[in-house]
Design a protein around this motif. Sequence first.
Motif: not given
Lengths: 476, 563
Positions: A360, A367, A370, A374, A377, A379-380, A382, A415, A419, A422-423, A426, B137, B147, B152
Amino acid sequence: MESANELLTISPLIIIGAAGLFVMMLDAFTGNARLAYLFTMLFSTAALAVAVSDLFGPMGESFNGLITYGGTAAFGMVLVMTGTLFSVTLSRDYLEKTGGHIAEVYSMILFAAFGMLLLVASNNLVTLFLGIETMSISLYVLAGLVKNQKKSVEAALKYFLLGAFATGFLLYGIALLYGASGSTFLVDIAATEEKGMIYWAGVGLLLVGFFFKISAVPFHMWTPDVYQGAPTTITAFMATASKSAAFVAFILVLSRALPDARAEWGDVIWVFALLTMVIGNILALVQDNVKRMLAYSSIAHAGYIMIGLAAGTDAAYNAVLFYLFAYTLMNVGAFGIVAYYEWHKGYDMTDINNYSGLGFQQPVMGILMSVFLFSMVGIPPFAGFIGKYRVFAAAVDEGLISLVVVGVLASAASVYYYLRVLVHLYMKENENGTVLTRPGTLYFSALLILGALTIFFGVNPGILTDLLGTFKAPHY
Amino acid sequence: MELLLNIVIYLPLFGALLLLVIRQDDWVRWTSLLVTSATFALSIPLLLQFDISATGTAQYLTVTEPLLGDWDVKYMMGLDGLSMLLFMLTTFMAPIVVLSSWSSVKKHVAGFYSMLLILQTGSLGVFAALDLFMFYIFFELTQIPMFFLIGIWGGEDRIYATVKFFIYTLVGWLLMLVALIYVGFAAGNMVNDGVFTTDWRLITSPEFQLGLVEQTWLFLTFGFAFCIKVPIFPFHSWLPLAHTEAPTAGSVVLAAIALKMGTYAILRYLIPLFPNAAIAFAPMFAVLGVIGIIYGALVAMVQKDVKKLVAYSSISHLGFVVLGMFAFNTIGAQGAIIQMVNHGLSTGALFIIVGMLYERRHSRMIADFGGVAKMMPVLTVMFMIATLASIGLPGLNGFVGEFLILVGAFNSEVLGSSWYAVFAALGVILAAGYMLWMFQRVMFGPVTHEENKKLTDINAREIGLLVPIMILIVWIGIRPTDFTKYSEAQVTWMLEETQARAEAMAANAAGDQLPAWARKLYDVTPQLATTLETGIDGTSPSEHAGETAGNDANRNKIEDQRQ
């Protein structure tokens, strides 16, 4: 006139080669790192622009068939120059903050890039070898850049020793293939009539050499140490540009020199792809150091890419090229952000526990991280997803369903470690009071562009896939 | 109207981008409310203009050129009877969810609301997507915000909950991706001149015929992914955890919208794509559904935590949905669709109410409450309505869905036994038990805790956000046809089409040398058994066609409608 036209076919090489010499001279006479940085940026941008325009140009061979241009070679150059340009952009701020910002860095990066460009343009095993060596030797130096850091020196030495070994294998393979076919031109090797012991031994050794360069398991041992020890932006450069170059050259060799032996090397790559994905992902799961984790993740990505090589069709090679592009964007990006966090508290900062609660602060950086993770990983929406999807699809079309199933399970396991970053960023509290400063404008915009491209090619992959679809044999 | 559909889908996403530049927390809240309300308002014309008698095609259809160059993957969005109600439920719930977290979310407000809005776009995309690839998608697009929402802004054990939720779901869906690619190539070869396609119209067309062995594997892979998402027992273990740890808004979205993606996908893709396998495995899925109904109810009964209790009741209610879908008749499938909406409304309301109690009392334990009705009379009324709706009291919405499903299962030819309905009905009785018992312990009785005496009743905002849900709960309960009419024609058409395709595929596969297990599997279903045997005895498919003339006539009719 003929020869002048031939020179045009390798214009990115000429630009980068001249730039390397120029920056080296600049260093010798002024020793001004910032000036060197500026010129490196300029030349890299020019080379990238030329490489992009070459994409739409003709395809063919020049220099008596030593060089291939256009098509896959041009795309390989785009990959290399994208990786180079962005890692160079990130290097200045990072190296100034961590120490070790000297002009030599840029000339070495340029020489390495020159080697990579030669590698992706080679149509002959000797050119290929020259490219690999130019690239590798410069990279050995770059890995040991920070002379007063044990990790860095260790990385350089390990890289050099193992790299020298692998080069030996590669060269031996080339020699044997020359013995079997009487030529070092890729097309002539394809025409070998007697495929005896010597031929197969040559193919095997050649594969070993390539497996080392793309860090396939079990030839991956150097990767984590080198990626962890080298300065982070240099790691980004090694992980993306040199790997892309090696993969593109691998595609050229497989599709041009060994098309008839596809069944044999297809099976070999099948096995190594499986090993690479499984072991790369499992080892990445237990890493606490983010750089090391990304190193194992890049091994795992090499595994996914090898699924495409194992399939060995036009569609699969296209998919691999797309994957490499996405891979370059997201890896330079991720390493760039790791480098950014690192400059606040030095090397300790690469421990994942020190990332707690930083997401943050400087939200855009969080961002972006992330987005890159992602994308890795798969993941769409992207770019990493499209790359993975296309590679898997090409393999399913070839009937390699079991390999693809292993691939998706491995990426499901991956994943967890992505993740985890990110854990920490955030979902945990910032306990050691790290306060992030604003990144410089150039640094910031480079990462922003990478993030934007990662999303753009994820949402709009057609632009690139259409282009790649026009690359047809024999000028892959 | 096509444009309007796309505006409705992407408006929340633009809202999320807008939130990135707003610094004031209050402005963030108002902007989100404005965006979600506008989305809902704009989606109303879609409902009003919807042609309820149209079958076979989707309405408000947007189809672009292929996106992936050499592959026929299109951006294809539209609504039909299967998706209309769920689409509306999503737009309807969004402003309510925004209001429900108005005061409970205090940290990183902009981040919270932008995640909710991205989730909204993803969910709307899931329900409107008509290309399997697009569906995938948009589905993944909903996973990322979820997630973060759980991780959070969640409770104490939030990290474990969110990582488990994410990885569990992803394992299933990545495997499904492989199956999806396989379907794409197979469909490409059969109905699209060799070009990879995942267009819904093509992959459910009669010409696209998969072999029985292929169908089994693909069905199981797709089914695995959807089972995890629903979740169907025994793949449910992520759900109570995620529900309990999620912030109120997260739980509401998860219950009302996200879980529906699994059941919706079963109806939209799993059954029509692999009709023979769906029929053959229907008893198995129905059994899992019934187990889920009873298991969820029994586990809910012993919960000490209200939120967990509601989470387990979700498993029970979704068991009904699955049972209704695999009954393979219009009434069961209709019940399943309306039950999805009902579950969204009543469970959503319950989660919101639990959130309101938690915000005041910072506890969700049943034992910490008691006698709350004295202090909070308005909440008590709302809570009572939601509880009774969840139980399935006649006159409220829950009854309609469960009744239709039970009737469907009772008369189902494919299931072939009324025992499914009998056991499922047990779930209704158990629901009355655990819900009313919980309600009694929380709301009535003496006030045993001092803190509870200071509880204040819900304020105007909270009443305002619950009232629309209560209106719908009663409305559906009293006039269900106002809602079921949207899906009726399309569901009937889809089931007939599926049946016809199943028979055609079985006739085609009859001559194949099927492995023993496959023959055994596909012998279970009465109609198919005859088809298979006729084929095996050497009768040609054309002779066999006479026996199913009725169905062929149906199909012709359907094809006429298409043209």
